[in-house]
Write a protein that holds these residues in place. Structure first.
Motif, short mmCIF file in Angstrom:
data_model
loop_
_atom_site.label_atom_id
_atom_site.label_comp_id
_atom_site.label_asym_id
_atom_site.label_seq_id
_atom_site.Cartn_x
_atom_site.Cartn_y
_atom_site.Cartn_z
N THR A 17 36.50 45.07 39.52
CA THR A 17 37.11 44.47 38.03
C THR A 17 38.52 44.36 38.35
O THR A 17 39.20 43.33 37.92
CB THR A 17 36.96 45.47 36.92
N ALA A 18 39.29 44.93 39.29
CA ALA A 18 40.55 44.92 39.79
C ALA A 18 40.57 43.73 40.45
O ALA A 18 41.65 42.83 40.27
CB ALA A 18 41.04 46.00 40.42
N TYR A 19 39.62 43.50 41.21
CA TYR A 19 39.62 42.44 42.25
C TYR A 19 39.42 41.02 41.17
O TYR A 19 40.37 39.84 41.64
CB TYR A 19 38.42 42.73 43.12
N LEU A 20 38.77 41.09 40.35
CA LEU A 20 38.56 40.07 39.36
C LEU A 20 39.99 39.67 38.48
O LEU A 20 39.74 38.58 37.83
CB LEU A 20 37.32 39.95 38.51
N ARG A 21 40.69 40.33 38.48
CA ARG A 21 41.93 40.29 37.78
C ARG A 21 42.90 39.40 38.56
O ARG A 21 43.66 38.70 37.96
CB ARG A 21 42.75 41.62 37.52
N ARG A 22 42.41 38.89 39.70
CA ARG A 22 43.27 37.84 40.37
C ARG A 22 42.67 36.60 39.84
O ARG A 22 41.52 36.34 39.99
CB ARG A 22 43.11 37.95 42.09
N ASN A 23 43.66 35.83 39.88
CA ASN A 23 43.09 34.32 39.30
C ASN A 23 42.57 33.72 40.18
O ASN A 23 41.20 32.92 39.99
CB ASN A 23 44.60 33.65 38.85
N THR A 24 42.71 33.69 41.75
CA THR A 24 42.04 33.23 42.55
C THR A 24 40.60 33.53 42.51
O THR A 24 39.62 32.61 42.74
CB THR A 24 42.43 33.01 44.08
N ALA A 25 40.27 34.77 42.53
CA ALA A 25 39.04 35.45 42.61
C ALA A 25 38.10 34.89 41.47
O ALA A 25 37.10 34.57 41.36
CB ALA A 25 39.05 36.94 42.82
N LEU A 26 38.77 34.94 40.22
CA LEU A 26 38.13 34.93 39.25
C LEU A 26 37.79 33.20 39.30
O LEU A 26 36.60 32.97 38.61
CB LEU A 26 39.03 34.96 37.80
N ALA A 27 38.41 32.38 39.67
CA ALA A 27 38.29 30.89 39.77
C ALA A 27 37.13 30.89 40.63
O ALA A 27 36.27 30.09 40.30
CB ALA A 27 39.59 30.20 40.19
N VAL A 28 37.20 31.33 41.84
CA VAL A 28 36.09 31.12 42.82
C VAL A 28 34.92 31.72 42.26
O VAL A 28 33.70 31.01 42.37
CB VAL A 28 36.34 31.85 44.32
N LEU A 29 34.59 32.86 41.65
CA LEU A 29 33.30 33.45 40.96
C LEU A 29 33.09 32.41 39.88
O LEU A 29 31.96 32.01 40.02
CB LEU A 29 33.78 34.88 40.38
N SER A 30 33.83 31.89 39.10
CA SER A 30 33.28 30.83 38.04
C SER A 30 32.86 29.69 38.47
O SER A 30 31.83 29.15 38.09
CB SER A 30 34.68 30.81 37.00
N THR A 31 33.62 29.06 39.54
CA THR A 31 33.17 27.89 40.19
C THR A 31 31.87 28.06 40.94
O THR A 31 30.96 27.12 40.57
CB THR A 31 34.21 27.33 41.12
N SER A 32 31.73 29.21 41.65
CA SER A 32 30.34 29.22 42.27
C SER A 32 29.08 29.49 41.23
O SER A 32 28.13 29.27 41.43
CB SER A 32 30.45 30.48 43.48
#
Length: 168
Positions: free
Chosen positions: A67-82
């Motif tokens: 969850t800490a990792y997903l607080r990063r915008n890039t990680a959240l964007a990549v997860l959402s996009t994939s």
């Protein structure tokens, strides 16, 4: 740790995850290429479930860092996009019918050339002529399986010759 053996869980889970990932990847590629699909389908499905179970265990065990990792915008964007790309790709390529290409092919292989010709958009005489132009002597009463076995090329190659002609 395992209570009695003193073996750290990580020493078990990591190799199991690695093996399940490798086998799932290889069998997935084999299924994609339709190479020995009947042989690997069962192991692919069950080992993928094992891989998923281990991945879920790993995610639960590392929930806070995740969850800490997903607080990063890039990680959240990549997860959402994939995730969106996966859903779109599944929607485009998925099929909810119970159609079985294997069953269709087996039926064609067992059909006489005379009966199978219309499936390729040709008359029986056109199918005979097409195979003769490919140096395959046939009669309309032979099945595609018999033609393939007699010539040593197999029924798939016979069907491919007919299908290729039908697209021209």
């Amino acid at each position: 740790m395992f209570p009695k053996a003193g073996i750290p869980i990580r020493d078990v889970v990591t190799p199991v995850t690695f093996v399940a990932f490798i086998v799932s990847t290889i069998t997935g590629i084999m299924l994609l290429l339709h190479w020995k699909a009947g042989l690997v389908r069962f192991s692919h499905e069950w080992l993928s479930l094992a891989f998923s179970a281990v991945a879920i265990w790993h995610l639960a065990r590392n929930w806070r860092p995740f969850t800490a990792y997903l607080r990063r915008n890039t990680a959240l964007a990549v997860l959402s996009t994939s995730l969106v790309a996966s859903i779109v790709f599944t929607g485009i390529t998925g099929d909810t019918s119970n159609a079985s290409p294997g069953a269709v092919f087996r039926a064609l292989s067992g059909a006489t050339l005379e009966s199978a010709a219309p499936a390729f958009g040709m008359t029986p005489s056109d199918a005979v002529a097409r195979l003769k132009s490919a140096n395959i002597e046939v009669s309309g009463s032979e099945t595609l399986g018999e033609i393939g076995a007699r010539t040593g090329i197999g029924p798939a190659a016979v069907a491919t010759i007919l299908a290729t002609q039908a697209r021209r």
